[in-house]
Write a protein that holds these residues in place. Structure first.
Motif, PDB file in Angstrom:
ATOM      1  N   HIS A  71       7.120  -1.725   2.960  1.00 39.11           N
ATOM      2  CA  HIS A  71       7.836  -1.554   4.222  1.00 39.11           C
ATOM      3  C   HIS A  71       9.029  -2.506   4.210  1.00 39.11           C
ATOM      4  O   HIS A  71       8.856  -3.723   4.095  1.00 39.11           O
ATOM      5  CB  HIS A  71       6.912  -1.853   5.401  1.00 39.11           C
ATOM      6  CG  HIS A  71       5.638  -1.055   5.371  1.00 39.11           C
ATOM      7  ND1 HIS A  71       5.545   0.196   5.932  1.00 39.11           N
ATOM      8  CD2 HIS A  71       4.431  -1.332   4.809  1.00 39.11           C
ATOM      9  CE1 HIS A  71       4.310   0.658   5.742  1.00 39.11           C
ATOM     10  NE2 HIS A  71       3.631  -0.241   5.065  1.00 39.11           N
TER      11      HIS A  71
ATOM     12  N   PHE B 134      10.795  -1.174  12.207  1.00 43.54           N
ATOM     13  CA  PHE B 134       9.952  -1.701  11.136  1.00 43.54           C
ATOM     14  C   PHE B 134       8.517  -1.889  11.622  1.00 43.54           C
ATOM     15  O   PHE B 134       7.554  -1.519  10.927  1.00 43.54           O
ATOM     16  CB  PHE B 134      10.518  -3.039  10.647  1.00 43.54           C
ATOM     17  CG  PHE B 134       9.592  -3.819   9.764  1.00 43.54           C
ATOM     18  CD1 PHE B 134       9.495  -3.546   8.407  1.00 43.54           C
ATOM     19  CD2 PHE B 134       8.791  -4.839  10.293  1.00 43.54           C
ATOM     20  CE1 PHE B 134       8.632  -4.262   7.591  1.00 43.54           C
ATOM     21  CE2 PHE B 134       7.930  -5.552   9.477  1.00 43.54           C
ATOM     22  CZ  PHE B 134       7.851  -5.260   8.126  1.00 43.54           C
TER      23      PHE B 134
ATOM     24  N   GLU C  83       6.654   1.332  11.959  1.00 44.08           N
ATOM     25  CA  GLU C  83       6.255   1.847  10.646  1.00 44.08           C
ATOM     26  C   GLU C  83       5.083   1.057  10.087  1.00 44.08           C
ATOM     27  O   GLU C  83       4.170   1.618   9.474  1.00 44.08           O
ATOM     28  CB  GLU C  83       7.437   1.769   9.687  1.00 44.08           C
ATOM     29  CG  GLU C  83       7.118   2.202   8.259  1.00 44.08           C
ATOM     30  CD  GLU C  83       8.273   1.962   7.307  1.00 44.08           C
ATOM     31  OE1 GLU C  83       8.044   1.364   6.238  1.00 44.08           O
ATOM     32  OE2 GLU C  83       9.412   2.351   7.641  1.00 44.08           O
ATOM     33  N   LEU C  84       5.093  -0.264  10.309  1.00 44.35           N
ATOM     34  CA  LEU C  84       4.043  -1.123   9.772  1.00 44.35           C
ATOM     35  C   LEU C  84       2.703  -0.887  10.469  1.00 44.35           C
ATOM     36  O   LEU C  84       1.642  -0.941   9.846  1.00 44.35           O
ATOM     37  CB  LEU C  84       4.456  -2.590   9.913  1.00 44.35           C
ATOM     38  CG  LEU C  84       3.607  -3.636   9.190  1.00 44.35           C
ATOM     39  CD1 LEU C  84       3.668  -3.436   7.685  1.00 44.35           C
ATOM     40  CD2 LEU C  84       4.085  -5.039   9.562  1.00 44.35           C
TER      41      LEU C  84
ATOM     42  N   GLY D 161      10.734  -6.676   1.286  1.00 44.41           N
ATOM     43  CA  GLY D 161       9.734  -5.696   1.666  1.00 44.41           C
ATOM     44  C   GLY D 161       8.347  -6.293   1.660  1.00 44.41           C
ATOM     45  O   GLY D 161       8.053  -7.224   0.896  1.00 44.41           O
TER      46      GLY D 161
END
Length: 217
Positions: free
Chosen positions: A29, A47, A50-51, A83
């Protein structure tokens, strides 16, 4: 550790330095280190979503300030890519690592000269495992380091009784083939029970590194 499928090519750029490309497995990620300060909050929000795709609003609101600080710190030291890798295991829990990429100017005239100079410089530390590595993109130098960290505990716990954390780092210095710059890829992990898998993973990533010509990225 479950072996995930490959993801699309990641392109890394930094002001004044030609682009670098590589392929990462699914499970990474990307922190928005290249986002401008006025765009960072919204980028970090994306972010965090998404995580934690199954997380609720309370979890995302609690996590966002932490990852904003992490992103600001990484951007402040000039990282071109950062990432977090989170991977399923055969049992409960996950294996995790971080991968960062940066690049700096060099006065070398060819990649091999730069790699040999880097090799000599890194070998000055006897605690590091430093080796020459020939990649499809050219010569490089790897530096593997294992470190034990003491986690400071509250109160008057004696130092010898404070918990320890063992971490591993794989750092790879890759001279650009057509430019006086050196790229540095660094993988860090505290999931040392999966050290072999992470070594295999970064080896696979390194074999995909390319330096496209300007405009081809």
């Amino acid at each position: 550790m479950t072996a995930p499928p490959e993801a699309p090519i990641a392109t890394v750029t930094e002001t004044g330095i030609p682009p670098l490309q590589f392929v990462l497995p699914e499970g990474f990620h990307e922190l928005p280190v290249s986002a401008s300060p006025d765009q960072r909050d919204s980028a970090v929000d994306g972010f965090v979503r998404e995580l934690f795709p199954q997380g609720d609003a309370a979890l995302r609101e609690a996590a966002a300030p932490y990852y904003t600080r992490v992103t600001e710190t990484m951007a402040g030291v000039g990282l071109a890519y950062a990432g977090l890798g989170i991977f399923g295991t055969d049992g409960p829990g996950v294996a995790h690592c971080s991968l960062t990429v940066t690049a700096f100017g060099s006065d070398h005239t060819d990649p091999e000269t730069a790699a040999r100079g880097t090799l000599a410089a890194l070998r000055r530390d006897p605690l590091d495992d430093v080796r020459w590595l020939d990649l499809p993109c050219g010569p490089s130098v790897t530096c593997v380091t294992l470190r034990e960290h003491t986690i400071a505990a509250e109160g008057t716990t004696p130092v010898e009784e404070q918990p320890k954390l063992l971490t591993g780092q794989i750092q790879v210095h890759i001279p650009f083939p057509r430019a006086p710059h050196i790229a540095v890829l660094t993988l860090n992990t505290a999931s040392l029970e999966y050290w072999t898998e992470f070594c295999n993973m970064i080896t696979a990533v390194l074999r995909t590194v390319t330096f496209p010509a300007e405009g081809d990225a």
